[in-house]
Design a protein around this motif. Structure first.
Motif, mmCIF file in Angstrom:
data_model
loop_
_atom_site.group_PDB
_atom_site.id
_atom_site.type_symbol
_atom_site.label_atom_id
_atom_site.label_comp_id
_atom_site.label_asym_id
_atom_site.label_seq_id
_atom_site.Cartn_x
_atom_site.Cartn_y
_atom_site.Cartn_z
ATOM 1 N N MET A 11 0.827 -1.214 0.000
ATOM 2 C CA MET A 11 0.000 0.000 0.000
ATOM 3 C C MET A 11 0.859 1.262 0.000
ATOM 4 O O MET A 11 0.693 2.143 -0.849
ATOM 5 C CB MET A 11 -0.918 0.016 1.234
ATOM 6 C CG MET A 11 -1.928 -1.091 1.277
ATOM 7 S SD MET A 11 -3.214 -0.953 0.021
ATOM 8 C CE MET A 11 -4.368 0.168 0.789
ATOM 9 N N ARG A 32 11.984 -3.063 5.726
ATOM 10 C CA ARG A 32 13.076 -3.806 6.369
ATOM 11 C C ARG A 32 14.433 -3.462 5.792
ATOM 12 O O ARG A 32 15.449 -3.839 6.351
ATOM 13 C CB ARG A 32 12.792 -5.309 6.322
ATOM 14 C CG ARG A 32 11.919 -5.730 7.493
ATOM 15 C CD ARG A 32 11.297 -7.052 7.282
ATOM 16 N NE ARG A 32 10.219 -6.958 6.296
ATOM 17 C CZ ARG A 32 9.115 -7.681 6.340
ATOM 18 N NH1 ARG A 32 8.930 -8.540 7.308
ATOM 19 N NH2 ARG A 32 8.199 -7.540 5.414
ATOM 20 N N LYS A 36 15.557 -0.329 -0.086
ATOM 21 C CA LYS A 36 14.233 -0.348 -0.719
ATOM 22 C C LYS A 36 13.621 1.056 -0.680
ATOM 23 O O LYS A 36 13.057 1.521 -1.684
ATOM 24 C CB LYS A 36 13.315 -1.339 -0.004
ATOM 25 C CG LYS A 36 11.912 -1.328 -0.579
ATOM 26 C CD LYS A 36 10.936 -2.215 0.145
ATOM 27 C CE LYS A 36 9.563 -2.071 -0.501
ATOM 28 N NZ LYS A 36 8.556 -2.908 0.153
ATOM 29 N N VAL A 67 0.882 -0.075 7.710
ATOM 30 C CA VAL A 67 1.618 -1.254 8.207
ATOM 31 C C VAL A 67 0.626 -2.301 8.675
ATOM 32 O O VAL A 67 -0.548 -1.997 8.915
ATOM 33 C CB VAL A 67 2.557 -0.892 9.386
ATOM 34 C CG1 VAL A 67 3.648 0.066 8.951
ATOM 35 C CG2 VAL A 67 1.776 -0.337 10.575
HETATM 36 N N1 LIG Z 1 -2.279 -4.860 0.457
HETATM 37 C C1 LIG Z 1 -3.518 -4.445 0.254
HETATM 38 O O1 LIG Z 1 -4.035 -4.541 -0.863
HETATM 39 C C2 LIG Z 1 -4.300 -3.820 1.374
HETATM 40 C C3 LIG Z 1 -5.610 -3.384 1.118
HETATM 41 C C4 LIG Z 1 -6.324 -2.747 2.126
HETATM 42 C C5 LIG Z 1 -5.762 -2.557 3.375
HETATM 43 N N2 LIG Z 1 -4.492 -3.006 3.612
HETATM 44 C C6 LIG Z 1 -3.911 -2.776 4.948
HETATM 45 O O2 LIG Z 1 -2.854 -1.839 4.777
HETATM 46 C C7 LIG Z 1 -1.806 -2.109 5.706
HETATM 47 C C8 LIG Z 1 -0.510 -2.305 4.933
HETATM 48 O O3 LIG Z 1 -0.669 -3.422 4.084
HETATM 49 P P1 LIG Z 1 0.438 -3.838 3.021
HETATM 50 O O4 LIG Z 1 -0.158 -4.913 2.225
HETATM 51 O O5 LIG Z 1 0.985 -2.625 2.373
HETATM 52 O O6 LIG Z 1 1.546 -4.462 3.993
HETATM 53 P P2 LIG Z 1 3.042 -4.820 3.635
HETATM 54 O O7 LIG Z 1 3.190 -4.965 2.168
HETATM 55 O O8 LIG Z 1 3.414 -5.941 4.520
HETATM 56 O O9 LIG Z 1 3.815 -3.488 4.078
HETATM 57 C C9 LIG Z 1 4.111 -3.181 5.379
HETATM 58 C C10 LIG Z 1 5.404 -2.412 5.446
HETATM 59 O O10 LIG Z 1 5.909 -2.574 6.771
HETATM 60 C C11 LIG Z 1 7.292 -2.937 6.692
HETATM 61 N N3 LIG Z 1 7.701 -3.736 7.829
HETATM 62 C C12 LIG Z 1 7.175 -4.901 8.280
HETATM 63 N N4 LIG Z 1 7.850 -5.334 9.346
HETATM 64 C C13 LIG Z 1 8.838 -4.425 9.569
HETATM 65 C C14 LIG Z 1 9.876 -4.317 10.520
HETATM 66 N N5 LIG Z 1 10.042 -5.223 11.469
HETATM 67 N N6 LIG Z 1 10.697 -3.253 10.463
HETATM 68 C C15 LIG Z 1 10.551 -2.310 9.490
HETATM 69 N N7 LIG Z 1 9.579 -2.367 8.552
HETATM 70 C C16 LIG Z 1 8.735 -3.415 8.594
HETATM 71 C C17 LIG Z 1 7.390 -3.742 5.424
HETATM 72 O O11 LIG Z 1 8.737 -3.801 5.040
HETATM 73 P P3 LIG Z 1 9.214 -4.493 3.645
HETATM 74 O O12 LIG Z 1 8.848 -3.497 2.587
HETATM 75 O O13 LIG Z 1 10.664 -4.647 3.819
HETATM 76 O O14 LIG Z 1 8.435 -5.761 3.549
HETATM 77 C C18 LIG Z 1 6.498 -2.942 4.499
HETATM 78 O O15 LIG Z 1 7.210 -1.867 3.939
HETATM 79 C C19 LIG Z 1 -2.230 -3.360 6.473
HETATM 80 O O16 LIG Z 1 -2.758 -2.981 7.715
HETATM 81 C C20 LIG Z 1 -3.297 -3.989 5.590
HETATM 82 O O17 LIG Z 1 -4.257 -4.704 6.352
HETATM 83 C C21 LIG Z 1 -3.758 -3.631 2.648
#
Ligand SMILES: NC(=O)c1ccc[n+]([C@@H]2O[C@H](COP(=O)([O-])OP(=O)(O)OC[C@H]3O[C@@H](n4cnc5c(N)ncnc54)[C@H](OP(=O)(O)O)[C@@H]3O)[C@@H](O)[C@H]2O)c1
Length: 213
Positions: A11, A32, A36, A67
Motif C-alpha cells: 500500500m 526492512r 528499498k 503497516v
Molecule cells: N495490500 C492491500 O491490498 C491492502 C488493502 C487494504 C488494506 N491493507 C492494509 O494496509 C496495511 C498495509 O498493508 P500492506 O499490504 O501494504 O503491507 P506490507 O506490504 O506488509 O507493508 C508493510 C510495510 O511494513 C514494513 N515492515 C514490516 N515489518 C517491519 C519491521 N520489522 N521493520 C521495518 N519495517 C517493517 C514492510 O517492510 P518491507 O517493505 O521490507 O516488507 C512494508 O514496507 C495493512 O494494515 C493492511 O491490512 C492492505
C-alpha cells in the motif's frame, strides 16, 4: 502537500509513488531495508526521498499509516510525537495470518488507533480497495466516472486533507461520517478482499456508489 509514508509495502509504496506523481512531496519510511526506501524514492522522482519514520512525520501535512496491525505500535514509537498531525490510516486490524479482523462490531482499528495517538487527527481512508488497483485508477483519473473511495473521521480539516489525496489519485471521495463508521468500512474491506483475491476477476478491483433519485 508533504506526505510522510509510515510503511512502504504494497500500500505505502504504491500510494506514495502516486502521491509523488500527483505533485506531492513524499517521504518513504519503514521497510526492512533502507535500500528499498531509497529505490522507491528514486523511482517516484520529484521531491520524494527516503527517511526514518520520525523524518517522515516531521513537517508532514499528512502521514499515511500503512503497516500490518501487529507493527502499528512499533512504527508509532519510531515516528515520535504525532500530536496535531493528520494521520490517514489504511491499516486494517487483522490477525497475523490476515484471515480475521481482531477488532470489530463494538470498535474498529481506526478507533483503536485514535486511542493510541490521542493528539493526532485520524482519518480512515484507502484501506477499502486492493493495492493492485491504484495505478490503474490513477491512469484513468481523467474519465468522467471515477470509482468511489469511502473515508471517515472526526475532524473536518483532516478529512478535507484526506479527501484531497483521494481525489488526487483518481477516486471520488465518499464521506462516510465519523471515525466510528470504520466499524462498517473495515468489514466491507473483507468483502472487497474476497472479491479481489478469491474470485476469477482478479485484484484490480474498485467500487462505485451511484444515487438514483
Ligand atoms: N495490500 C492491500 O491490498 C491492502 C488493502 C487494504 C488494506 N491493507 C492494509 O494496509 C496495511 C498495509 O498493508 P500492506 O499490504 O501494504 O503491507 P506490507 O506490504 O506488509 O507493508 C508493510 C510495510 O511494513 C514494513 N515492515 C514490516 N515489518 C517491519 C519491521 N520489522 N521493520 C521495518 N519495517 C517493517 C514492510 O517492510 P518491507 O517493505 O521490507 O516488507 C512494508 O514496507 C495493512 O494494515 C493492511 O491490512 C492492505
Amino acid at each position: 502537500m508533504r506526505v510522510g509514508i509510515l510503511g512502504s509495502g504494497l500500500m505505502g509504496a504504491k500510494l506514495g509513488m502516486i502521491f509523488a506523481r500527483a505533485g506531492h512531496e513524499v517521504v518513504f519510511s519503514y521497510a526492512r531495508s533502507e535500500d528499498k526506501l531509497k529505490r522507491l524514492a528514486r523511482k517516484a522522482g520529484g521531491k520524494a526521498r527516503a527517511g526514518t519514520p520520525r523524518e517522515a512525520a516531521q513537517g508532514a501535512d499528512a502521514v499515511l499509516l500503512a503497516v500490518h496491525w501487529l507493527r502499528v505500535d512499533d512504527v508509532l514509537a519510531q515516528a515520535g510525537d504525532l500530536s496535531g498531525k493528520v494521520v490517514v490510516s489504511c491499516s486494517m486490524p487483522m490477525n497475523e495470518d490476515n484471515t480475521e479482523l481482531v477488532v470489530a462490531h463494538t470498535s474498529s482499528g481506526a478507533e483503536e488507533l485514535a486511542k493510541r495517538i490521542p493528539g493526532a487527527r485520524v482519518v480512515a481512508a484507502f484501506g477499502t480497495v486492493p493495492s493492485e488497483v491504484f495505478f490503474a485508477v490513477y491512469e484513468a483519473r481523467r474519465r468522467a466516472r471515477r470509482p468511489s473511495l469511502v473515508y471517515c473521521g472526526d475532524d473536518r480539516k483532516s478529512k478535507n486533507v484526506a479527501a484531497k489525496l483521494i481525489r488526487d489519485i483518481g477516486f471520488e471521495p465518499v464521506d462516510a461520517g465519523p471515525l466510528r463508521m470504520a466499524r462498517h468500512t473495515e468489514p466491507f474491506t473483507m468483502l472487497i478482499a474476497q472479491l479481489a483475491y478469491e474470485t476469477k476477476g482478479g485484484p484490480e478491483l474498485a467500487y462505485r456508489f451511484e444515487r438514483y433519485r
